[in-house]
Design an enzyme around this catalytic site. Sequence first.
Site, PDB file in Angstrom:
ATOM      1  N   ASP A  69       2.832  -6.065  12.645  1.00 51.41           N
ATOM      2  CA  ASP A  69       3.141  -6.559  11.444  1.00 51.41           C
ATOM      3  C   ASP A  69       4.874  -7.019  11.570  1.00 51.41           C
ATOM      4  OD1 ASP A  69       0.723  -5.878  10.253  1.00 51.41           O
ATOM      5  OD2 ASP A  69       1.590  -4.123   9.380  1.00 51.41           O
TER       6      ASP A  69
ATOM      7  N   LYS B  79       0.071  -4.340   5.136  1.00 45.41           N
ATOM      8  CA  LYS B  79       0.309  -5.457   6.114  1.00 45.41           C
ATOM      9  C   LYS B  79       1.455  -6.293   5.707  1.00 45.41           C
ATOM     10  CE  LYS B  79      -3.637  -5.066   8.609  1.00 45.41           C
ATOM     11  NZ  LYS B  79      -3.395  -3.833   9.505  1.00 45.41           N
TER      12      LYS B  79
ATOM     13  N   ASN C 218       0.823  -1.160  -0.098  1.00 43.19           N
ATOM     14  CA  ASN C 218      -0.012   0.058  -0.201  1.00 43.19           C
ATOM     15  C   ASN C 218       0.891   1.160  -0.063  1.00 43.19           C
ATOM     16  OD1 ASN C 218      -2.453  -1.470   0.165  1.00 43.19           O
ATOM     17  ND2 ASN C 218      -2.596  -1.114   2.429  1.00 43.19           N
TER      18      ASN C 218
ATOM     19  N   THR D 236      -1.107 -11.688  20.166  1.00 46.29           N
ATOM     20  CA  THR D 236      -0.386 -10.591  20.688  1.00 46.29           C
ATOM     21  C   THR D 236      -1.452  -9.687  21.619  1.00 46.29           C
ATOM     22  OG1 THR D 236      -0.941  -9.147  18.771  1.00 46.29           O
ATOM     23  CG2 THR D 236       1.234 -10.498  18.774  1.00 46.29           C
TER      24      THR D 236
HETATM   25  O1  RIB Z   1      -0.960  -2.677   9.931  1.00 43.82           O
HETATM   26  C1  RIB Z   1      -0.307  -1.344   9.223  1.00 43.82           C
HETATM   27  C2  RIB Z   1      -0.831  -1.566   7.862  1.00 43.82           C
HETATM   28  O2  RIB Z   1      -2.162  -1.832   7.767  1.00 43.82           O
HETATM   29  C3  RIB Z   1      -0.418  -0.151   7.242  1.00 43.82           C
HETATM   30  O3  RIB Z   1       0.662  -0.084   6.571  1.00 43.82           O
HETATM   31  C4  RIB Z   1      -1.578  -0.105   6.025  1.00 43.82           C
HETATM   32  O4  RIB Z   1      -1.279   0.083   4.892  1.00 43.82           O
HETATM   33  C5  RIB Z   1      -2.704  -1.386   6.476  1.00 43.82           C
HETATM   34  O5  RIB Z   1      -2.498  -2.392   5.678  1.00 43.82           O
END
Ligand code: RIB
Length: 293
Positions: A238, A39, A10, A204
Amino acid sequence: MTIYNLGSINYDYFYHLPNLLRAGETLAAHEYRRGMGGKGANMSVAASRGAARVMHIGLVGKDGLWAKNKLLEYGVDTRHIASGSTTGHAVIMIDPFGENSIVIHPGANREITKDQIGSALREASAGDILLMQNETNQQAYTAKLAKELGLKVIYAAAPFEAKSVADILPYIDILVLNEIEAEQLVSSSGQNLQSLRLEHIFVTLGSRGCKHFDKLKDKTAHFDAIPVEAVDTTGAGDTFTGYLVAGLDRGLSVEQLVLLATRASAIMVQRYGTSDVIPDLKDIEDEFGPQPT
Ligand code: RIB
């Protein structure tokens, strides 16, 4: 071994606000930034910074060559990132306590074809890892194919969707989810987590750490978080998952890999941004000393 990550990419737009928006409210952001996220991309970058070999499988638009180049720059193999309609994007609102609300437009992330999956996994060997989250299409197909090829399948159930998890559950070995996603899974499946047929489940708990269910050893453990002043929690989960998977790939023990992932995410919440600011092993060592062996 290689981690094959079927994941979103993204364009992240960050808006810093005095509070997260309520219905009907209009607010002016006092700060605005942009960067790479998704993510999937965040997990690829985290795993790569955790010293794993990562092959990202995904799609960007014709406007998304910059993202592909960034992933390459961050050490991720991009040969299986194809071109689709428009690159996915996320509008991320952040409050003064570092909490966020996110709206995503999936765009090309939901245009992945079976052929693309097939040609990526044709390069995989038994013992490699397939990592996935819930921001792309083709998840169940990919997981099934990966299992047939002898890969270990790891799924981060974010963002949570009952149907996506139900479709993919028969093929997963390891599940990573946060507390809210865990509650959603329990209520949608009618099963408690311990009864799921999985090797490992990591839940988590944010500033309260992480819970681990080891199905093979029939053991539950709790790991503390590292207390830090969070400025932006976006991408911290992430980062945790990417490092966790890199640790698994390197054969670390559960204690070692959770410690590494916890340290990485403790640094991450003290930074603004997503993929672009994920710490590497040197950052972790500078902050916390030598890696556990
Ligand atoms: O977990 C964060 C992510 O969630 C962001 O980088 C955004 O793009 C969404 O996918």
